[in-house]
Design an enzyme around this catalytic site. Structure first.
Site, mmCIF file in Angstrom:
data_model
loop_
_atom_site.group_PDB
_atom_site.id
_atom_site.type_symbol
_atom_site.label_atom_id
_atom_site.label_comp_id
_atom_site.label_asym_id
_atom_site.label_seq_id
_atom_site.Cartn_x
_atom_site.Cartn_y
_atom_site.Cartn_z
ATOM 1 N NE ARG A 1 52.376 -49.654 -3.890
ATOM 2 C CZ ARG A 1 53.306 -49.151 -4.693
ATOM 3 N NH1 ARG A 1 53.559 -47.861 -4.678
ATOM 4 N NH2 ARG A 1 53.981 -49.945 -5.484
ATOM 5 C CG ASN B 1 29.659 -59.872 10.657
ATOM 6 O OD1 ASN B 1 29.540 -58.922 9.890
ATOM 7 N ND2 ASN B 1 30.836 -60.352 11.022
ATOM 8 C CE LYS C 1 33.634 -55.259 8.121
ATOM 9 N NZ LYS C 1 32.608 -56.332 8.265
ATOM 10 C CD GLU D 1 33.979 -58.394 10.904
ATOM 11 O OE1 GLU D 1 33.630 -57.370 10.293
ATOM 12 O OE2 GLU D 1 33.649 -59.547 10.587
ATOM 13 C CE LYS E 1 29.475 -50.178 10.476
ATOM 14 N NZ LYS E 1 29.229 -50.731 9.156
ATOM 15 C CG HIS F 1 22.704 -55.757 2.198
ATOM 16 N ND1 HIS F 1 23.556 -56.844 2.259
ATOM 17 C CD2 HIS F 1 22.808 -55.128 3.389
ATOM 18 C CE1 HIS F 1 24.167 -56.852 3.444
ATOM 19 N NE2 HIS F 1 23.731 -55.820 4.147
ATOM 20 C CG HIS G 1 25.036 -59.177 7.709
ATOM 21 N ND1 HIS G 1 24.143 -58.656 8.613
ATOM 22 C CD2 HIS G 1 25.267 -58.190 6.803
ATOM 23 C CE1 HIS G 1 23.861 -57.395 8.275
ATOM 24 N NE2 HIS G 1 24.525 -57.089 7.174
ATOM 25 C CD GLU H 1 22.435 -53.625 7.513
ATOM 26 O OE1 GLU H 1 22.760 -54.086 8.619
ATOM 27 O OE2 GLU H 1 22.835 -54.100 6.421
ATOM 28 N NE ARG I 1 33.358 -53.182 11.230
ATOM 29 C CZ ARG I 1 33.859 -52.304 10.381
ATOM 30 N NH1 ARG I 1 35.082 -51.832 10.548
ATOM 31 N NH2 ARG I 1 33.143 -51.877 9.354
ATOM 32 C CG HIS J 1 26.398 -61.561 3.279
ATOM 33 N ND1 HIS J 1 27.566 -61.336 3.972
ATOM 34 C CD2 HIS J 1 25.870 -60.338 3.029
ATOM 35 C CE1 HIS J 1 27.738 -60.032 4.129
ATOM 36 N NE2 HIS J 1 26.726 -59.402 3.567
HETATM 37 N N1 LIG Z 1 30.768 -51.597 3.883
HETATM 38 C C1 LIG Z 1 29.910 -51.960 4.812
HETATM 39 O O1 LIG Z 1 30.217 -51.944 6.004
HETATM 40 C C2 LIG Z 1 28.525 -52.360 4.406
HETATM 41 C C3 LIG Z 1 27.520 -52.498 5.373
HETATM 42 C C4 LIG Z 1 26.220 -52.809 4.952
HETATM 43 C C5 LIG Z 1 25.958 -52.982 3.595
HETATM 44 N N2 LIG Z 1 26.948 -52.845 2.685
HETATM 45 C C6 LIG Z 1 26.693 -52.993 1.252
HETATM 46 O O2 LIG Z 1 25.792 -51.990 0.839
HETATM 47 C C7 LIG Z 1 25.142 -52.421 -0.363
HETATM 48 C C8 LIG Z 1 23.672 -52.058 -0.320
HETATM 49 O O3 LIG Z 1 23.558 -50.656 -0.248
HETATM 50 P P1 LIG Z 1 22.206 -49.907 -0.681
HETATM 51 O O4 LIG Z 1 21.052 -50.618 -0.105
HETATM 52 O O5 LIG Z 1 22.424 -48.490 -0.363
HETATM 53 O O6 LIG Z 1 22.122 -50.208 -2.255
HETATM 54 P P2 LIG Z 1 22.422 -49.316 -3.562
HETATM 55 O O7 LIG Z 1 23.669 -48.580 -3.440
HETATM 56 O O8 LIG Z 1 22.264 -50.251 -4.690
HETATM 57 O O9 LIG Z 1 21.206 -48.272 -3.583
HETATM 58 C C9 LIG Z 1 19.896 -48.747 -3.745
HETATM 59 C C10 LIG Z 1 19.179 -48.087 -4.935
HETATM 60 O O10 LIG Z 1 18.800 -46.764 -4.570
HETATM 61 C C11 LIG Z 1 19.202 -45.832 -5.584
HETATM 62 N N3 LIG Z 1 19.440 -44.587 -4.881
HETATM 63 C C12 LIG Z 1 20.431 -44.311 -4.018
HETATM 64 N N4 LIG Z 1 20.234 -43.115 -3.442
HETATM 65 C C13 LIG Z 1 19.105 -42.615 -3.956
HETATM 66 C C14 LIG Z 1 18.370 -41.413 -3.739
HETATM 67 N N5 LIG Z 1 18.741 -40.530 -2.805
HETATM 68 N N6 LIG Z 1 17.255 -41.211 -4.479
HETATM 69 C C15 LIG Z 1 16.841 -42.145 -5.374
HETATM 70 N N7 LIG Z 1 17.474 -43.297 -5.594
HETATM 71 C C16 LIG Z 1 18.593 -43.527 -4.890
HETATM 72 C C17 LIG Z 1 20.376 -46.467 -6.232
HETATM 73 O O11 LIG Z 1 20.544 -45.981 -7.536
HETATM 74 C C18 LIG Z 1 20.000 -47.947 -6.190
HETATM 75 O O12 LIG Z 1 19.194 -48.260 -7.283
HETATM 76 C C19 LIG Z 1 25.403 -53.910 -0.455
HETATM 77 O O13 LIG Z 1 26.340 -54.137 -1.474
HETATM 78 C C20 LIG Z 1 26.004 -54.262 0.892
HETATM 79 O O14 LIG Z 1 26.902 -55.340 0.815
HETATM 80 C C21 LIG Z 1 28.224 -52.553 3.062
HETATM 81 ZN ZN LIG Z 2 24.331 -55.271 6.127
#
Ligand SMILES: NC(=O)c1ccc[n+]([C@@H]2O[C@H](COP(=O)([O-])OP(=O)(O)OC[C@H]3O[C@@H](n4cnc5c(N)ncnc54)[C@H](O)[C@@H]3O)[C@@H](O)[C@H]2O)c1
Ligand SMILES: [Zn+2]
Length: 369
Positions: free
Chosen positions: A110, A237, A132, A229, A219, A256, A240, A174, A233, A244
């Protein structure tokens, strides 16, 4: 501004041991990471964790791991390792690891504490902040999840040294977004810094640190005002709703940040069509995204992304309310429209169709592989 520390600098991970002892001491530590990041950076994390019961759990890299299956697998592995309520989770990686490990932390026993240790630009400036968490499901992105704030965020800028350029560029989407939705000065600073930052040989640590901390400030200020949100907040979006949809329809061949870049251009066109923003806005945003080397149209090799499919996909987005899809739209650089209605603006399908014309497929050499 947020009730948890956010440290972003080169070497931030050196504070991990002290931070964990102070904020989330535990019987057992579980590092959740992906295979790529594990090989590059996990050792720096594990060696700082007290005791000898630390476990490292990995997932395959990439968006296709942000699933209920991986959530179940990781939860089961924690149970099999004997982890209990007194476990602290460390989410080491990009947004995929952060969202998934955060969701595991939100639900395991939990809810157990976790730290975000972002290693992508996108995760440092966006996904690791704000609490989130969640997974993607066949119906759409992030549709199952929870709000679960981390106890701390440690963004070590030196980890960006191993990040592929494509992912670095995607993170810039972003940063551009943060400027558009909240701060014209920041938008202009990002514009100036971008070309050098995305060209690896032009890399400047101080310049990257300013960008990361500028985005974090924006942010966290927004999230602090509206954690769940209900209103402001939603401005985050921007880009997005269409983004998305495009991301899902690409079967995650678009990153993304790449999908969000395309989404921002389309949503600027929507804001223009609705008379909310001047026509100059789309040009300004497009130029910034071009400078970052991000796509501003749907690549030609993704024929599955049609106008009608995008419209359909937006309807299952979380941003739909009473069946009407709501958009967060800018009125100019640094300002958002629709404050009086909580920044959620309903848009007729016809306007979305017209805007989709602006981002419709092009034959271009920079199509995704
Ligand atoms: N929670 C939120 O508020 C929020 C906001 C924006 C995006 N997101 C989410 O974030 C995700 C995208 O995140 P991302 O772009 O970081 O993708 P990701 O986590 O897939 O990372 C991208 C790639 O980079 C590699 N990688 C990561 N760090 C590295 C490093 N230091 N050196 C070498 N390789 C590295 C990973 O293995 C992966 O292949 C999406 O799922 C999106 O929905 C969430
Ligand atoms: Zn985003």
């Amino acid at each position: 501004v947020l009730p948890y520390p956010i440290v972003a600098r080169a070497g931030a991970l050196d504070e991990l041991g002290e931070m964990v002892r102070r904020l989330a001491p535990a019987h057992r530590y579980a590092v959740i990471t992906d295979e790529t990041v594990a090989a590059l950076h996990a050792e720096r994390v594990t060696r700082q964790l007290p005791g000898d019961r630390t476990i490292v759990l990995t997932i395959p890299a990439g968006e296709s791991s942000k699933t209920r299956d991986q959530w179940a697998r990781l939860s089961d592995l924690l149970l099999a390792a004997g982890a209990g309520r007194d476990t602290t989770i460390l989410a080491l990686g990009g947004g995929v690891v952060g969202d998934l490990a955060g969701f595991v932390a939100a639900t395991f026993m939990r809810g157990v504490p976790y730290l975000q240790l972002p290693t992508t630009l996108l995760a440092m400036i966006d996904s690791s902040i704000g609490g989130k968490t969640g997974v993607d499901v066949p119906a759409g992105k992030n549709l199952v999840g929870a709000f679960h704030p981390p106890v701390a965020v440690l963004a070590d800028l030196s980890t960006l040294g191993t990040l592929p350029s494509k992912d670095l560029r995607a993170g810039m989407a972003e940063a551009v977004k943060h400027g558009v939705v909240a701060d014209a000065n920041y938008f202009h600073e990002v514009n100036i810094a971008l070309p050098a930052l995305v060209a690896r040989d032009g890399w400047r640590l101080e310049s990257m640190a300013r960008l990361v901390n500028g985005s974090i400030a924006i942010k966290s200020a927004v999230v602090r005002q509206d954690e769940r949100e209900g209103g402001v907040r939603k401005i985050l979006n921007f880009g997005h709703t269409i983004g998305h949809a495009v991301e899902s329809l690409s079967d995650y061949r678009l990153l993304h940040g790449e999908a969000i870049a395309i989404g921002m251009v389309a949503e600027c066109a929507i804001a223009e069509q609705l008379g909310l923003a001047p026509s100059s806005l789309r040009g300004e945003v497009t130029r910034a995204l071009d400078a970052a080397g991000l796509p501003t149209r749907v690549p030609a090799n993704l024929p599955g992304i049609t106008v009608e499919r995008v419209l359909e996909a937006t309807r299952t987005d979380k941003k739909a309310r009473a069946g009407v899809v709501e958009y967060s739209l800018p009125s100019g650089v640094g300002a958002m429209a629709g404050r009086e209605r909580g920044y959620g603006i309903p848009v007729p399908d016809e306007i979305v169709r017209q805007a989709m014309g602006v981002i419709s497929r092009v034959q271009s050499p920079d199509s995704v592989a």
